[in-house]
Motif scaffolding. Structure first.
Motif, mmCIF file in Angstrom:
data_model
loop_
_atom_site.group_PDB
_atom_site.id
_atom_site.type_symbol
_atom_site.label_atom_id
_atom_site.label_comp_id
_atom_site.label_asym_id
_atom_site.label_seq_id
_atom_site.Cartn_x
_atom_site.Cartn_y
_atom_site.Cartn_z
ATOM 1 N N ARG A 183 20.359 -41.890 -11.700
ATOM 2 C CA ARG A 183 21.694 -41.761 -12.299
ATOM 3 C C ARG A 183 22.277 -40.360 -12.136
ATOM 4 N N GLU A 184 21.429 -39.334 -12.110
ATOM 5 C CA GLU A 184 21.884 -37.965 -11.875
ATOM 6 C C GLU A 184 20.866 -37.272 -10.989
ATOM 7 N N GLY A 185 21.364 -36.439 -10.079
ATOM 8 C CA GLY A 185 20.488 -35.690 -9.184
ATOM 9 C C GLY A 185 20.184 -36.401 -7.875
ATOM 10 N N GLU B 189 22.714 -45.754 -5.760
ATOM 11 C CA GLU B 189 21.777 -44.677 -6.077
ATOM 12 C C GLU B 189 20.354 -45.192 -6.268
ATOM 13 N N VAL C 151 17.927 -37.829 -13.558
ATOM 14 C CA VAL C 151 18.009 -38.819 -14.623
ATOM 15 C C VAL C 151 17.748 -40.161 -13.951
#
Length: 112
Positions: free
Chosen positions: A56-58, A82, A97
């Motif tokens: 979700r992030e990174g 993703e 995340v």
């Protein structure tokens, strides 16, 4: 040292978990080392989709997936842009995340 923030998953980590990891470690290995029993039916050889996660992030900090991983991901339940196989995605220098999908297409679990 980068961190992986695992979002809550009803069975594997109901309250979520934040772990510190060394760069170069796969998301799957990091999860297993910290008690998150993510499925990995092919022994982390990129031959199934049971360790599918959504970053979700990174996501952009990860190296690009190769053709074999992309072919496997096409079979994953709940595929998103993703999505990665956690056995193939190595942590770089950024925090991640990660969401572990609720389901896999695995019909047999190594935990049973």
């Amino acid at each position: 040292m980068p961190q992986i923030i695992f979002l809550p998953h009803d069975e594997l980590c109901p309250e979520g978990k934040v772990i510190d990891v060394e760069a170069g470690v796969t998301i799957c290995d990091a999860a297993l080392e910290h008690g998150i029993e993510i499925e990995h039916a092919c022994e982390k050889s990129c031959a199934c989709t049971t360790c599918h996660v959504i970053v979700r992030e990174g996501f952009s900090s990860l190296e690009d997936s190769d053709e074999l991983e992309d072919d496997m991901l096409d079979k994953a339940w709940g595929l998103e842009p993703e999505s990665r196989l956690s056995c193939q995605a190595c942590v770089a220098d950024a925090d991640l995340v990660v969401e572990i999908p609720r389901y896999t297409i695995n019909q047999v679990s190594e935990r049973h």
